[in-house]
Design a protein around this motif. Structure first.
Motif, PDB file in Angstrom:
ATOM      1  N   LEU A 190       0.830  -1.083   0.075  1.00 28.96           N
ATOM      2  CA  LEU A 190      -0.126  -0.009   0.089  1.00 28.96           C
ATOM      3  C   LEU A 190       0.706   1.082   0.008  1.00 28.96           C
ATOM      4  CD1 LEU A 190      -3.076  -0.938   2.511  1.00 28.96           C
ATOM      5  CD2 LEU A 190      -3.134  -0.536   0.103  1.00 28.96           C
TER       6      LEU A 190
ATOM      7  N   SER B  59      -6.151   3.657   2.932  1.00 33.86           N
ATOM      8  CA  SER B  59      -5.836   2.302   3.194  1.00 33.86           C
ATOM      9  C   SER B  59      -4.620   2.181   3.879  1.00 33.86           C
ATOM     10  CB  SER B  59      -5.957   1.665   2.007  1.00 33.86           C
ATOM     11  OG  SER B  59      -7.361   1.712   1.357  1.00 33.86           O
TER      12      SER B  59
ATOM     13  N   GLU C  99      -8.172   6.983  -1.850  1.00 35.08           N
ATOM     14  CA  GLU C  99      -8.350   5.666  -1.349  1.00 35.08           C
ATOM     15  C   GLU C  99      -7.244   4.818  -1.014  1.00 35.08           C
ATOM     16  OE1 GLU C  99      -8.912   7.354  -4.309  1.00 35.08           O
ATOM     17  OE2 GLU C  99     -11.276   7.215  -4.420  1.00 35.08           O
TER      18      GLU C  99
END
Length: 462
Positions: free
Chosen positions: A422, A438, A434
């Motif tokens: 990520l 995350s 987004e």
């Protein structure tokens, strides 16, 4: 004769004499009445005295015990001593498990507010509410007139004047609701800590030690609320209008402090909850003895210390992430593993004179205010965390670990892989909301897995 004497002794202690008191004459005692009798310290003493007196009487009458009868009396005496010891051990007062589950629920709320706080920062919504009203602030504007009044308040501050001069009322409503939701979750967490906490304490559901811990967590929660407003004030400072090239945003120092307090509150809540559940199991005798034996094995000492060290590194990495967010440092060097032409940016850029003040001794301020240096530090800490966690996971494969500990270690390893993925994706794609949200949630998940591992490794008193 022994059979009759045993029956009389039991009847004298319980006033209950049934045919099932002794099954098959000299077989082990099985009835509920007898079991309850043997599990009380007072009856244990009476039982021993009666046995002693009975034995003396029988010896005085030259009564000789058969081997089976001797084994019966020995088993009864041993059972009595064991149950008396158990009664003394498990008689310790323990906090009720429902308190632990309530704290886990609160920890989930804290997790949620950290994620929403990250979204509030990413959507640049944190400065949309320019006042801090604990009670009246719970109600959002309803009429068009109220919305216009709120929008006019926002227009008085640097963020609107410098960045959002073309913002419409509908766009303002969007950022307003993000900040309003963040504050409302905070209020709900406060109520969730205080009201059930008072109820559980008044009903005697928790020990004094746990009550003090929860009181401390509640105080930290209140301080966190003040820190949140203190952070927002830094972005509403009118002095920003006079600084050339100034960007109206909250102080990265206050943002990082706000995040640190949130993580401390989250971790404290998790550990107290886990302690309550574990102590409850120990008190009622349901904690697995084999697990306790494995946890007390000295061979786990190095593994336990390593888990703590990596936990500190994860926390430090999260703090550097707060600085990255506060400085928008993720918007530069959007590539990996290199930063520009090399793995390390030029020294003149890492230790720039631009961020040095006249009163400073050295260029240390680059570590906290230079976006290039802050991003490089965050990368280095994250990569170190990933490497050390992988090494710890490999080391754990050679150790005799309880199932819960091994599951926690495997979860932590998986969380590291996801978090690194990520982080790299967020950087390469220039911090889309987004992915960035995350990534922040992943950091908290990784920290949670480390909390789980650390607590699961704690020794158990035998």
């Amino acid at each position: 004769m022994l059979r009759t004497a045993l029956r009389k002794t039991l009847c004298a202690n319980t006033n209950l004499c049934t045919r099932s008191t002794l099954l098959n004459g000299i077989s082990p005692l099985r009835t509920t009445t007898t079991t309850r009798l043997l599990h009380t310290p007072t009856s244990s003493i009476m039982w021993k005295n009666n046995l002693s007196s009975m034995t003396k009487n029988m010896l005085g009458k030259r009564v000789f015990l058969q081997p089976q009868q001797q084994r019966l009396m020995s088993a009864v005496a041993e059972s009595t001593a064991t149950t008396a010891t158990t009664a003394r051990t498990t008689g310790l007062k323990a906090t009720k498990p429902i308190v632990g589950y309530w704290l886990y629920f609160n920890a989930g709320l804290i997790y949620a507010i950290v994620v929403v706080g990250g979204l509030t920062r990413l959507t640049e919504s944190g400065l949309s509410i320019t006042e801090w009203n604990v009670i009246s602030g719970m109600k959002p504007p309803r009429s068009e007139e109220e919305w216009h009044d709120e929008f006019e308040k926002y227009k008085q501050f640097p963020e609107y004047k410098i960045l959002n001069r073309n913002m419409t009322l509908d766009e303002f409503k969007t950022i307003f609701y993000w900040e309003w939701a963040h504050r409302m979750i905070g209020r709900f967490i406060g109520a969730s800590f205080i009201l059930p906490g008072i109820y559980f304490a008044s009903r005697g559901y928790m020990t004094r030690r746990v009550a003090k811990q929860i009181f401390g967590l509640t105080c930290l929660l209140g301080t966190q609320g003040f820190m949140g407003w203190y952070m927002v004030q830094s972005g509403l400072n009118q002095a920003l209008m006079e600084e050339p090239g100034a960007v109206p945003r909250v102080s990265q120092y206050r943002l990082t402090a706000h995040l640190a307090m949130a993580l401390a509150l989250y971790g404290g809540t998790i550990f107290v909850a886990a302690d309550v559940i574990r102590q409850s199991k120990i008190a009622n005798g349901t904690f697995c003895k084999e697990t306790a034996r494995m946890l007390n094995n000295p061979i786990l000492g190095r593994f336990r210390r390593s888990a703590h060290i990596i936990g500190s590194l994860i926390f430090l990495t999260a703090m550097s992430g707060g600085l990255v967010a506060g400085l928008d440092a993720g918007m530069i060097y959007n590539e990996w593993p290199k930063m520009g032409n090399g793995f390390v940016p030029p020294k003149s850029e890492l230790w720039s004179d631009i961020y040095v003040k006249d009163t400073d001794k050295g260029k240390w301020r680059n570590l906290l205010e230079n976006p290039t240096t802050v991003q490089f530090d965050h990368r280095t800490l994250a990569e170190s965390t990933a490497v050390l966690t992988t090494a710890l996971w490999a080391y754990s494969r050679k150790l005799p670990l309880p199932k819960n500990v091994r599951l926690a270690m495997n979860t932590m390893m998986g969380a590291v892989v996801i978090q690194v993925t990520l982080g790299i994706s967020t950087l390469i794609y220039m911090v889309p909301i987004e992915l960035a949200a995350s990534h922040q949630a992943g950091a908290l998940a990784l920290l949670t897995s480390n909390f789980w591992l650390i607590h699961a490794l704690r020794k158990v008193p035998l």
